[in-house]
Design a protein around this motif. Structure first.
Motif, short mmCIF file in Angstrom:
data_model
loop_
_atom_site.label_atom_id
_atom_site.label_comp_id
_atom_site.label_asym_id
_atom_site.label_seq_id
_atom_site.Cartn_x
_atom_site.Cartn_y
_atom_site.Cartn_z
N ARG A 42 37.69 29.55 -7.86
CA ARG A 42 38.73 29.67 -8.89
C ARG A 42 39.22 28.29 -9.34
O ARG A 42 39.46 28.06 -10.52
CB ARG A 42 39.89 30.51 -8.36
CG ARG A 42 39.57 31.99 -8.27
CD ARG A 42 40.79 32.84 -7.97
NE ARG A 42 41.31 32.63 -6.63
CZ ARG A 42 40.87 33.29 -5.54
NH1 ARG A 42 39.89 34.16 -5.64
NH2 ARG A 42 41.42 33.05 -4.37
N LEU A 43 39.35 27.37 -8.38
CA LEU A 43 39.76 26.00 -8.72
C LEU A 43 38.71 25.35 -9.62
O LEU A 43 39.06 24.66 -10.58
CB LEU A 43 39.96 25.16 -7.46
CG LEU A 43 40.29 23.68 -7.69
CD1 LEU A 43 41.60 23.52 -8.45
CD2 LEU A 43 40.35 22.94 -6.36
N GLU A 44 37.45 25.59 -9.35
CA GLU A 44 36.39 25.01 -10.16
C GLU A 44 36.48 25.50 -11.61
O GLU A 44 36.25 24.74 -12.54
CB GLU A 44 35.02 25.34 -9.58
CG GLU A 44 33.89 24.65 -10.31
CD GLU A 44 32.56 24.87 -9.63
OE1 GLU A 44 31.63 24.09 -9.93
OE2 GLU A 44 32.43 25.79 -8.82
N GLY A 45 36.84 26.77 -11.78
CA GLY A 45 37.03 27.30 -13.14
C GLY A 45 38.21 26.64 -13.84
O GLY A 45 38.22 26.51 -15.06
N ARG A 46 39.18 26.19 -13.06
CA ARG A 46 40.37 25.55 -13.61
C ARG A 46 40.16 24.06 -13.83
O ARG A 46 40.53 23.51 -14.84
CB ARG A 46 41.53 25.77 -12.64
CG ARG A 46 42.85 25.25 -13.06
CD ARG A 46 43.89 25.49 -11.96
NE ARG A 46 44.99 24.59 -12.10
CZ ARG A 46 45.01 23.32 -11.64
NH1 ARG A 46 43.98 22.83 -11.02
NH2 ARG A 46 46.06 22.57 -11.82
N ASP A 47 39.56 23.39 -12.82
CA ASP A 47 39.34 21.94 -12.90
C ASP A 47 38.14 21.58 -12.01
O ASP A 47 38.25 21.51 -10.79
CB ASP A 47 40.58 21.19 -12.43
CG ASP A 47 40.52 19.71 -12.71
OD1 ASP A 47 39.47 19.09 -12.41
OD2 ASP A 47 41.50 19.16 -13.24
N ALA A 48 37.00 21.36 -12.65
CA ALA A 48 35.75 21.12 -11.93
C ALA A 48 35.81 19.83 -11.09
O ALA A 48 35.28 19.79 -9.98
CB ALA A 48 34.58 21.06 -12.90
N ARG A 49 36.47 18.79 -11.61
CA ARG A 49 36.53 17.54 -10.86
C ARG A 49 37.35 17.70 -9.58
O ARG A 49 36.98 17.20 -8.53
CB ARG A 49 37.09 16.40 -11.71
CG ARG A 49 37.10 15.08 -10.93
CD ARG A 49 37.37 13.87 -11.78
NE ARG A 49 38.69 13.91 -12.34
CZ ARG A 49 39.12 13.04 -13.26
NH1 ARG A 49 38.31 12.10 -13.69
NH2 ARG A 49 40.33 13.11 -13.72
N GLN A 50 38.46 18.41 -9.67
CA GLN A 50 39.26 18.64 -8.47
C GLN A 50 38.47 19.43 -7.43
O GLN A 50 38.53 19.14 -6.24
CB GLN A 50 40.56 19.37 -8.81
CG GLN A 50 41.56 18.49 -9.49
CD GLN A 50 42.85 19.22 -9.82
OE1 GLN A 50 43.01 20.41 -9.52
NE2 GLN A 50 43.77 18.52 -10.47
N ALA A 51 37.72 20.43 -7.88
CA ALA A 51 36.90 21.21 -6.95
C ALA A 51 35.85 20.32 -6.30
O ALA A 51 35.60 20.43 -5.08
CB ALA A 51 36.22 22.37 -7.68
N ARG A 52 35.26 19.44 -7.05
CA ARG A 52 34.24 18.52 -6.50
C ARG A 52 34.88 17.58 -5.48
O ARG A 52 34.29 17.28 -4.44
CB ARG A 52 33.60 17.72 -7.64
CG ARG A 52 32.50 16.81 -7.23
CD ARG A 52 31.24 17.59 -6.92
NE ARG A 52 30.17 16.62 -6.66
CZ ARG A 52 29.37 16.70 -5.63
NH1 ARG A 52 29.45 17.70 -4.80
NH2 ARG A 52 28.45 15.79 -5.44
N ILE A 53 36.08 17.11 -5.76
CA ILE A 53 36.80 16.23 -4.83
C ILE A 53 37.04 16.96 -3.51
O ILE A 53 36.83 16.41 -2.43
CB ILE A 53 38.12 15.72 -5.45
CG1 ILE A 53 37.81 14.74 -6.58
CG2 ILE A 53 39.01 15.07 -4.39
CD1 ILE A 53 39.01 14.39 -7.45
#
Length: 97
Positions: A42-53
């Motif tokens: 769900r975070l990746e759908g919201r902000d991919a860079r934050q999910a990658r971090i």
């Protein structure tokens, strides 16, 4: 005294956990991991860079400096995004299903 000392080294007085209880704990951990994976999606759908971090930091064990090199952004950006992502994940995981 020596016998008590040797027994203490081998877990004397430790709580015995039946095998069934250890299986329940293992299942709970698996459920936690699955919940984290869903929340991370769900975070990746919201902000991919934050999910990658989060992936690099939590699962990869990378430092903020290493992540900043991988993602080609400043370490301060990584620190800020990490704090935001952690807070978002915590709130998402604590939300009722």
């Amino acid at each position: 005294h020596a016998e008590r000392h040797r027994a203490a080294k081998r877990g004397a007085g430790a709580a015995r956990v039946p095998l069934d209880e250890s299986r329940v704990a293992s299942q709970a951990r698996e459920e936690d991991i699955l919940a984290l994976e869903e929340s991370l999606a769900r975070l990746e759908g919201r902000d991919a860079r934050q999910a990658r971090i989060v992936e690099l930091r939590f699962f990869g064990g990378y430092s903020a400096e290493e992540i900043s090199e991988v993602l080609e952004v400043s370490p301060s950006t990584i620190h800020r995004e990490w704090r935001i992502a952690r807070a978002w994940l915590r709130r998402d995981l604590e939300a009722p299903p």
